[in-house]
Design a protein around this motif. Structure first.
Motif, PDB file in Angstrom:
ATOM      1  N   ILE A 156     -72.114   4.122  45.879  1.00  0.00           N
ATOM      2  CA  ILE A 156     -72.112   2.892  46.054  1.00  0.00           C
ATOM      3  C   ILE A 156     -71.988   3.137  48.046  1.00  0.00           C
ATOM      4  N   PHE A 157     -72.085   3.134  48.360  1.00  0.00           N
ATOM      5  CA  PHE A 157     -72.035   3.412  50.257  1.00  0.00           C
ATOM      6  C   PHE A 157     -71.172   1.811  50.174  1.00  0.00           C
ATOM      7  N   TRP A 158     -71.729   0.345  50.570  1.00  0.00           N
ATOM      8  CA  TRP A 158     -70.764  -0.590  50.391  1.00  0.00           C
ATOM      9  C   TRP A 158     -71.845  -1.615  49.667  1.00  0.00           C
ATOM     10  N   LYS A 167     -75.550  -7.662  48.061  1.00  0.00           N
ATOM     11  CA  LYS A 167     -76.244  -6.553  48.203  1.00  0.00           C
ATOM     12  C   LYS A 167     -75.547  -5.277  48.067  1.00  0.00           C
ATOM     13  N   VAL A 168     -75.940  -4.395  46.644  1.00  0.00           N
ATOM     14  CA  VAL A 168     -74.494  -3.034  46.502  1.00  0.00           C
ATOM     15  C   VAL A 168     -75.862  -1.627  47.367  1.00  0.00           C
ATOM     16  N   VAL A 169     -75.801  -1.486  48.346  1.00  0.00           N
ATOM     17  CA  VAL A 169     -76.596  -0.398  49.037  1.00  0.00           C
ATOM     18  C   VAL A 169     -76.311   1.231  48.535  1.00  0.00           C
ATOM     19  N   VAL A 207     -67.532   6.289  55.253  1.00  0.00           N
ATOM     20  CA  VAL A 207     -67.103   6.336  56.294  1.00  0.00           C
ATOM     21  C   VAL A 207     -67.494   7.046  57.616  1.00  0.00           C
ATOM     22  N   GLU A 208     -68.049   7.233  58.364  1.00  0.00           N
ATOM     23  CA  GLU A 208     -68.283   7.903  59.426  1.00  0.00           C
ATOM     24  C   GLU A 208     -68.001   8.519  60.297  1.00  0.00           C
ATOM     25  N   SER A 209     -67.838   6.943  60.626  1.00  0.00           N
ATOM     26  CA  SER A 209     -66.368   6.455  62.103  1.00  0.00           C
ATOM     27  C   SER A 209     -66.617   5.438  62.221  1.00  0.00           C
ATOM     28  N   LEU A 218     -74.052   4.918  57.487  1.00  0.00           N
ATOM     29  CA  LEU A 218     -75.645   5.423  57.197  1.00  0.00           C
ATOM     30  C   LEU A 218     -75.634   4.644  58.781  1.00  0.00           C
ATOM     31  N   GLY A 219     -75.460   4.751  59.835  1.00  0.00           N
ATOM     32  CA  GLY A 219     -75.920   4.441  60.827  1.00  0.00           C
ATOM     33  C   GLY A 219     -75.489   2.868  61.442  1.00  0.00           C
ATOM     34  N   LYS A 220     -74.983   1.430  60.074  1.00  0.00           N
ATOM     35  CA  LYS A 220     -75.004   0.861  60.607  1.00  0.00           C
ATOM     36  C   LYS A 220     -73.130   0.540  60.557  1.00  0.00           C
TER      37      LYS A 220
END
Length: 240
Positions: A156-158, A167-169, A207-209, A218-220
């Motif tokens: 799971i990312f978020w 919504k499970v991403v 978390v990327e940044s 994921l760029g969002k």
């Protein structure tokens, strides 16, 4: 392995609820359902049963007394509207004790105990040794388009709230289920997830940044809510 299952309850609606829940599990074979403990006793004399969902308070014979009458009782999950019978139920070595109305997430926990007892191992996620095992379960089930979908927690990312849905991403897809985000939050290992907004829960290691008002996965960009900033600073070591 197929877990041969019997549902015993004098309330037709209660039977319908459990029947609807179990139909999503291929490992559970619903052999029979009945309305009294006497009928259940007769079924048990003729049929192999591995698991009983058993109401406690029924006319004629209590569910607890049925269990006492059995020389080698199967696994029992008591289902009742009465909290007072809980201690007695566990004294009879019940797998679990579910209070009506039974929420699906609580039902899942009971089923997981049954799978553990019968060594249904493929319902457990294989975690590589170098990855720490999270507290609680390594997976969860969500109802998606009339079927239960197993989701590995580590994928799971978020999770995003969409009013009465979530919504499970995951990395390559998103799943939408009718569920409250607060319910899912309780099921996730708290050391791996953080609530950043009333509408968002994120996996900390994904978390990327980040900056003081948003994080990126994921760029969002996902917003950090005002009431969640302090917790985010602590968990993400966020720098103003």
């Amino acid at each position: 392995m197929k877990i041969k299952t019997l549902i015993v309850d004098d309330e037709p609606h209660a039977i319908e609820v459990i029947e609807k829940y179990v139909e999503d599990f291929t490992e559970i074979d619903l052999v029979a359902k009945c309305n009294t403990a006497i009928q259940a006793f007769q079924i048990l004399q003729k049929t192999r049963i591995d698991l009983i969902f058993l109401d406690v308070k029924m006319p004629g014979l209590l569910g607890t007394n049925l269990v006492r009458s059995l020389k080698n009782p199967p696994k029992i999950i008591f289902t009742t509207a009465y909290q007072d019978y809980a201690l007695e139920g566990f004294d009879l070595n019940a797998v679990d004790y579910l209070l009506k109305p039974i929420p699906f997430d609580r039902f899942l926990k009971a089923i997981d105990k049954v799978f553990e007892a019968y060594k249904v191992n493929h319902h457990r996620v294989s975690i590589e040794q170098q990855v720490p095992e999270p507290k609680g379960d390594n997976f969860l089930y969500l109802r998606v388009e009339r079927k239960m979908v197993k989701i590995n927690v580590i994928e799971i990312f978020w999770i995003e709230s969409l009013k009465d849905y979530i919504k499970v991403v995951l990395k390559d897809k998103a799943l939408v289920s009718k569920q409250k985000i607060s319910v899912i939050e309780e099921l996730l290992p708290e050391e791996k997830f953080v609530r950043i907004h009333r509408s968002f829960i994120v996996a900390i290691d994904k978390v990327e940044s980040y900056h003081a008002y948003a994080i990126e996965i994921l760029g969002k960009e996902l917003p950090i809510g005002r009431n969640y900033k302090a917790e985010c600073r602590k968990r993400l070591r966020l720098i103003n």
